[in-house]
Scaffold this active site. Structure first.
Site, PDB file in Angstrom:
ATOM      1  N   THR A   1       0.820  -1.217   0.000  1.00 52.09           N
ATOM      2  CA  THR A   1       0.000   0.000   0.000  1.00 52.09           C
ATOM      3  C   THR A   1       0.858   1.273   0.000  1.00 52.09           C
ATOM      4  O   THR A   1       0.325   2.372  -0.063  1.00 52.09           O
ATOM      5  CB  THR A   1      -0.959   0.026   1.209  1.00 52.09           C
ATOM      6  N   GLY A   2       2.181   1.135   0.073  1.00 52.58           N
ATOM      7  CA  GLY A   2       3.048   2.309  -0.055  1.00 52.58           C
ATOM      8  C   GLY A   2       3.120   2.723  -1.508  1.00 52.58           C
ATOM      9  O   GLY A   2       2.802   1.928  -2.401  1.00 52.58           O
ATOM     10  N   SER A   3       3.544   3.963  -1.786  1.00 54.04           N
ATOM     11  CA  SER A   3       3.523   4.419  -3.183  1.00 54.04           C
ATOM     12  C   SER A   3       4.518   3.639  -4.040  1.00 54.04           C
ATOM     13  O   SER A   3       4.227   3.274  -5.174  1.00 54.04           O
ATOM     14  CB  SER A   3       3.804   5.925  -3.251  1.00 54.04           C
TER      15      SER A   3
ATOM     16  N   THR B   1      14.325  -2.669  -0.630  1.00 54.36           N
ATOM     17  CA  THR B   1      14.613  -1.499   0.207  1.00 54.36           C
ATOM     18  C   THR B   1      16.090  -1.122   0.248  1.00 54.36           C
ATOM     19  O   THR B   1      16.954  -1.978   0.439  1.00 54.36           O
ATOM     20  CB  THR B   1      14.123  -1.766   1.644  1.00 54.36           C
TER      21      THR B   1
ATOM     22  N   GLU C   1      31.272  -4.646  -8.889  1.00 58.67           N
ATOM     23  CA  GLU C   1      31.785  -3.297  -8.668  1.00 58.67           C
ATOM     24  C   GLU C   1      32.794  -3.334  -7.538  1.00 58.67           C
ATOM     25  O   GLU C   1      32.965  -4.376  -6.891  1.00 58.67           O
ATOM     26  CB  GLU C   1      30.633  -2.332  -8.377  1.00 58.67           C
TER      27      GLU C   1
ATOM     28  N   HIS D   1      26.545   3.152  -3.529  1.00 60.60           N
ATOM     29  CA  HIS D   1      26.219   1.919  -2.822  1.00 60.60           C
ATOM     30  C   HIS D   1      27.040   1.828  -1.541  1.00 60.60           C
ATOM     31  O   HIS D   1      28.230   2.109  -1.548  1.00 60.60           O
ATOM     32  CB  HIS D   1      26.548   0.692  -3.679  1.00 60.60           C
TER      33      HIS D   1
END
Lengths: 400, 296
Positions: free
Chosen positions: B17-19, B98, B217, B255
């Site tokens: 339900t988060g954008s 996330t 990387e 990162h």
């Protein structure tokens, strides 16, 4: 986020780590007062230490010509004079670069009689995903050099994060470092304090170099963290309001602070081709390809996965405030981000900043055709490119 | 075949339900992926887009919908808890998108997952895609945030720490008419669930994968470990690229894991290790696909 030595020592002593008696200050008069108190307490020597976020302070030189950012002194008057010579002056060390750092604060502390210097750090071992304590009998030296020349002198203790550093592990480490008698118990307490500081503060590094075995006036031995460095995991700052309060913005590059306000990840480099890219990996790769074709990147700039028009504008202003920049390369792989929106952001930024440097834009991904059309139809001089290599070649040619 | 996920894989979205989570759940549904449930504590009983049921807990979602994979979009401060909730619900795979999770939280998660049969991909990753057979690879399994249309069903496996650099390589393949079996972004954090090596082993065992692209990387030594294994065990051609050759030591390049420190994690050492292992290393990020195709 990096902390000053005096801040690191404060966090360590909150966790039970023994640090030399002392205080931070920002005037010569205060420095003298602190020194008088320390000498009055019976200390023979006092050390004055410049507080900047860089190593090599002892061997550094002030732009005024004054030698040494760390001084061992015998009288309060000498401390005052030394404080006067350091405060407000710029210290250049092997880690500051030629521009040096301004010294705004000094730490005035007791200088114990050092018998032996050791190295101790708490950090993450990425390969196993666990914290470790790393120690060496080669204290006071550059630990990377020790790791290079005599790796067998680096000791490691892996900590189970579910339980913390066990006392026996700490005692074993003390023993391996050559300690005996009462020092073993003291060391165990100190090692646990260092580990707890690392975990409790969400540090990415706690480094004590040197950790010293010192001789007390009664002839007995004790362990003291004589110098300390702590870096905090930026991602964990949200739960450490007290540590956020220790942030020293004067130690950070102004453009990087500005970028942070817009959630942009920016790092200034020495070259003359600015880049604006979405995604950290692609941003690094873009820097690499500029260099591959003979150019030199002026910065790392990641606008993130879903940059808005405002962020693109802010990014342009930031890269243009670097006077070395002679050309700009925009490389966007609009996956989720749409190329037409990026294109209009770029055009708005170019107009608003009156850009008169060569600008090469490479767009790929969603709505790329509309994005390219927007740029072609504008009367602004933007050089288009279809692939990353073509874009890099074009920008290198443009600044040559 | 492909690895880890296919068009039948049933997915629950934590933070639907988060954008951010909502947007990508919708894109996955549009791609034809089986997004069968969402989880937002306190919003159980509602539906997403009028069809996908929302639950208060992952275990309810799993029990009701037989989801086997969870994808996490919850904010960084709550992400570690969300991962552990999914692990507790015994899903096969947790994909954590996330970004910005504290390292210590991931250290704790990794410790708590010891002995668990659940696999974690990420955090701070774009997720994974097994392309489908439809137009613009529609009908495949898209978990995370990668643009679906750049993919094409085929036989190249792609594994990478970075998002957009993965898209770059995938797009180079697709533009040359070459499809992918599965494309996996393992994320740019120093402590993550699945390594390059884990994915390379799966590609090696997957009969549907005929060649592998491994993108790394600066920072850590995961690429070196994968290279060592490839040298001794890999039966398939592998091409690679390492980003960050120009990055100065001691500076974190976006990162959290991309930092050369203590003389470790430099691009040059990684490239050398890969070359020594018989991996063809692309000299520029523009040549990643061609470097592999030349080997095949």
């Amino acid at each position: 986020m990096n902390l000053h030595e005096y801040q690191a020592k404060e966090l360590l002593s909150r966790n039970g780590v023994n640090t030399p008696e002392g205080q931070v200050c920002d005037t010569p008069a205060e420095a003298k007062n602190i020194a008088e108190k320390l000498f009055g307490d019976g200390h023979d020597m006092v050390v004055v230490k410049s507080q900047i976020h860089a190593g090599g302070r002892g061997k550094g030189t002030f732009t005024s010509g004054y030698q040494g950012g760390v001084k061992l002194l015998k009288t309060a008057d000498e401390v005052e004079a030394s404080a006067k010579a350091m405060l407000g002056e710029t210290l250049v060390t092997k880690q500051t670069g030629p521009e040096g750092r301004k010294v705004n604060k000094i730490l005035v502390a007791a200088a114990p009689a050092i018998k032996k210097e050791l190295y101790l750090a708490a950090l993450l071992d990425r390969a196993i995903g666990r914290p470790i304590l790393m120690a060496s009998v080669e204290g006071g030296m550059d630990i990377e050099e020790v790791a290079e020349t005599s790796p067998e002198k680096i000791l490691k203790v892996v900590v189970d994060p579910a339980f913390g550093l066990e006392a026996f592990q700490a005692r074993n480490l003390a023993k391996q470092l050559g300690m005996s008698g009462k020092l073993i118990g003291q060391a165990a307490k100190l090692f646990q304090g260092v580990y707890n500081t690392y975990m409790n503060c969400d540090a990415s590094l706690v480094e004590i170099n040197p950790l010293c075995i010192v001789e007390l006036p009664d002839g007995s031995e004790s362990l003291v963290a004589v110098d300390a460095k702590i870096s905090i995991d930026d991602n964990a700052l949200f739960r450490h309001a007290d540590i956020v309060g220790m942030r020293d913005l004067e130690e950070e590059a102004p453009l990087e602070i500005e970028a942070g306000k817009f959630d942009l990840s920016y790092i200034k480099l020495d070259g003359n081709i600015a880049c604006l890219v979405n995604g950290a990996g692609l941003a690094m790769a873009t820097m690499d390809i500029i260099q591959h074709f003979g150019g030199s990147p002026a910065n790392f700039l990641d606008v993130g996965g879903g940059a808005s028009k405002e962020q693109v504008k802010a990014a342009f202003k930031i890269i243009l405030s670097d006077p070395n920049v002679k050309g700009i390369l925009v490389n966007i792989f609009g996956g989720i981000m749409q190329c037409d929106i990026i294109a209009s952001g770029i055009l708005a930024a170019v107009e608003e900043t009156n850009l008169n440097l060569p600008l090469v834009v490479r767009l790929e991904g969603t709505n790329v055709a509309i994005g390219k059309k927007l740029i072609e139809e504008s009367d602004l001089s933007v050089i288009g490119a279809d692939s990353l290599s073509e874009a890099a070649k074009k920008v290198v040619e443009a600044v040559a | 075949m492909a690895i880890l996920v296919n068009s039948d894989t049933r997915i629950v979205v934590q933070g639907i339900t988060g954008s951010f989570g909502g947007k990508h759940a919708k894109l996955s549904l549009d791609y034809g992926t089986q997004v069968v449930a969402g989880v937002t504590p306190g919003k159980g009983g509602q539906t997403f887009e009028g069809v996908t049921p929302i639950f208060d807990t992952v275990s309810e979602a799993v029990a009701e919908t037989q989801a086997t994979v969870s994808v996490i979009f919850v904010p960084a401060a709550f992400a570690a808890d969300a991962i552990l909730e999914a692990v507790d619900a015994k899903v096969d795979l947790v994909v954590c998108i996330t970004e910005g999770i504290p390292v210590n939280d991931m250290v704790r998660v990794k410790r708590a997952m010891e002995g668990s049969s659940t696999r974690l991909i990420g955090p701070n990753c774009p997720g994974l895609v097994t392309p489908g057979e439809g137009e613009n690879s529609h009908g495949g399994c898209r978990i995370g945030i990668a643009p679906g249309y750049i993919h094409k069903k085929g036989h190249i496996g792609v594994v990478s720490r970075s998002g957009t650099l993965t898209y770059e390589a995938v797009w180079q393949l697709t533009s040359r008419g070459v499809g992918q079996s599965t494309c996996v972004g393992i994320g740019g954090d120093p402590v993550n669930g699945t390594s390059h090596l884990d994915i390379v082993k799966m590609f090696n065992d997957d009969p549907d994968t005929h060649g592998i692209i491994m993108i790394g990387e600066i920072g850590g030594s995961a690429e070196e470990e994968a290279a060592e294994w490839i040298a001794a065990n890999c039966k398939k051609p592998v091409a690679g690229f390492i980003a960050g050759a120009t990055a100065p030591p001691g500076r974190r390049m976006g990162h959290a894991g991309a930092i050369v420190s203590g003389g470790k994690g430099a691009a040059s050492t990684k490239i050398q290790a890969m070359k020594d292992a018989g991996i063809s290393v692309a000299t520029t990020p523009s040549d990643i696909a061609d470097t592999l195709l030349k080997m095949m």
